[in-house]
Design an enzyme around this catalytic site. Structure first.
Site, PDB file in Angstrom:
ATOM      1  CG  HIS A  80      -0.530   0.215   2.621  1.00  0.00           C
ATOM      2  ND1 HIS A  80      -0.039   1.236   3.093  1.00  0.00           N
ATOM      3  CD2 HIS A  80       0.430  -0.767   2.993  1.00  0.00           C
ATOM      4  CE1 HIS A  80       0.451   0.993   4.228  1.00  0.00           C
ATOM      5  NE2 HIS A  80       0.355  -0.610   4.388  1.00  0.00           N
ATOM      6  CG  ASP A 198       3.346   0.226   7.509  1.00  0.00           C
ATOM      7  OD1 ASP A 198       2.753   0.071   6.254  1.00  0.00           O
ATOM      8  OD2 ASP A 198       2.919   0.862   9.055  1.00  0.00           O
ATOM      9  CD  GLU A 232      -2.440  -1.261   6.036  1.00  0.00           C
ATOM     10  OE1 GLU A 232      -2.745  -2.494   6.277  1.00  0.00           O
ATOM     11  OE2 GLU A 232      -2.124  -0.541   6.029  1.00  0.00           O
ATOM     12  CD  GLU A 233      -0.773   3.280   7.387  1.00  0.00           C
ATOM     13  OE1 GLU A 233      -1.174   2.813   8.520  1.00  0.00           O
ATOM     14  OE2 GLU A 233       0.571   2.802   7.545  1.00  0.00           O
ATOM     15  CG  ASP A 252       1.789  -3.787   5.665  1.00  0.00           C
ATOM     16  OD1 ASP A 252       2.457  -3.036   6.061  1.00  0.00           O
ATOM     17  OD2 ASP A 252       0.878  -3.641   5.770  1.00  0.00           O
ATOM     18  CG  HIS A 332       1.513   3.131  12.986  1.00  0.00           C
ATOM     19  ND1 HIS A 332       0.138   2.776  12.865  1.00  0.00           N
ATOM     20  CD2 HIS A 332       2.468   2.800  11.354  1.00  0.00           C
ATOM     21  CE1 HIS A 332      -0.055   2.502  11.569  1.00  0.00           C
ATOM     22  NE2 HIS A 332       0.118   2.157  10.703  1.00  0.00           N
TER      23      HIS A 332
END
Length: 353
Positions: A80, A198, A232-233, A252, A332
């Site tokens: 993604h 990510d 996706e997030e 991922d 994150h």
């Protein structure tokens, strides 16, 4: 040439291409909901790699297909381009901005970060995320101890604004997307530090796998769908699932931390996330491919994590699912992985696909 590439050379992987592509993609702002530029760039790269059999979905993602040696069984690999980010929720009376997060931002991780506000008229305006009480010279311990959340953080614009009207005159509106400076650094020891590893690194790995096929004039074992997703997030899953799909592998990140076994120098094979266990037969195939090819891996269980394949399973589609990727420390947040883990992941893609 980057360090730590002996194994990559054994597999004929163009790691320079993968890392350079990742750095470029990371530099393209693409908070979830604002991914057109990143998707366009990936589409251009697919064409350069000879993959013209793809389309942009109505939702703005990419789906394509690569002929395999045996097309009776079909797999799909996804990654993604959407990232964490924010949106303008309110223009305050002092001209500063209150934000709402996109994708689960940890507000403490973006304190002091430079940001860009993307206005509807096409102008990009810069600023910095700071607490509403930031200076210890003025607020003392209150500045140190204040909680960091959406209501206590604000954007200080790098413009001469003192009022709400000043800010509105710049063209800034409620609903404008806000992206964060990724601050990408690659160390001499092979560590990659950046926001949005990510999942921009995984997009680059997928492109690197396709380049491997092109460079070696090869086909994958099975017909292979490729999907570059863009929501996706926030857990949308993918919007188009081919009727003949047998197996879906989300590419991922893995996780490094106290309750995770991930290792930045290895590829992670997920056994379970917070939505579902992954298919045991696919996991066994991935482990077998790793062990037969001396690929360094971990098997991981994630309690606060989901992928495109597990999210799409919840839509009641019928396919086998899996999730693999390079393990990332401080996900994150200001993330970090290692070139070795990037290489091990691509090796597993080659060995299994």
């Amino acid at each position: 040439m980057y360090l730590h590439m002996e194994d990559a050379m054994d597999f004929n992987i163009d790691v320079n291409y993968v890392i350079d592509t990742a750095v470029e993609l990371i530099s393209i702002p693409s908070p979830v909901g604002y991914t057109y530029d990143a998707i366009t760039r990936v589409g251009q790269e697919l064409c350069a790699l000879g993959i013209t059999n793809y389309k942009i979905t109505k939702k703005g993602a990419i789906i394509g297909f690569i002929e395999g040696e045996n097309n009776n069984y079909k797999k799909m690999i996804s990654a993604h381009v959407d990232t964490l980010g924010a949106m303008v929720k309110k223009i305050k009376s002092n001209g500063r901005l209150q934000l709402v997060n996109l994708g689960g931002v940890n507000w403490g991780s973006v304190e002091g970060e430079n940001v860009t506000i993307h206005t509807l008229n096409g102008d990009d305006i810069e600023g910095t995320i700071i607490p509403v009480k930031s200076s210890v010279h003025i607020y003392g311990d209150e500045a140190r101890d204040m909680a960091r959340n959406a209501s206590t953080m604000e954007v200080r614009l790098d413009e001469d604004v003192k009022t709400k009207e000043n800010t509105e005159n710049l063209g800034i509106r409620v609903g404008d997307f806000v992206s964060f400076d990724p601050r990408t650094v690659i160390t001499e020891s092979g560590y990659i530090k950046s926001r949005f590893i990510d999942d921009k690194m995984c997009v680059a790995q997928l492109l690197g796998y396709i380049k491997y096929l092109k460079d070696n004039n090869m086909k994958p074992k099975n017909g292979l769908y490729i999907y570059i997703s863009n929501y996706e997030e926030i857990g949308h899953g993918i919007s188009i699932v081919p009727d003949d799909l047998d197996e879906f592998i989300a590419l991922d990140i893995g996780l490094v931390g106290e309750d995770a076994l991930g290792d930045e120098k290895k590829v992670s094979i997920a056994a379970k996330d917070n939505k579902t266990p992954y298919d045991i037969t696919v996991r066994m195939g991935l482990v077998e491919a790793a062990e037969m090819n001396d690929i360094k891996y971990t098997i991981d269980v994630y309690n606060r994590y989901g992928s495109d394949s597990s999210a799409t399973l919840l839509q009641a589609f019928d396919f086998k699912s899996a999730c693999i990727g390079p393990s990332v420390e401080s996900s994150h947040h200001y993330e970090r992985t290692h070139i070795d883990g990037v290489i091990e992941t691509i090796k597993l893609l080659i060995a299994y696909l």
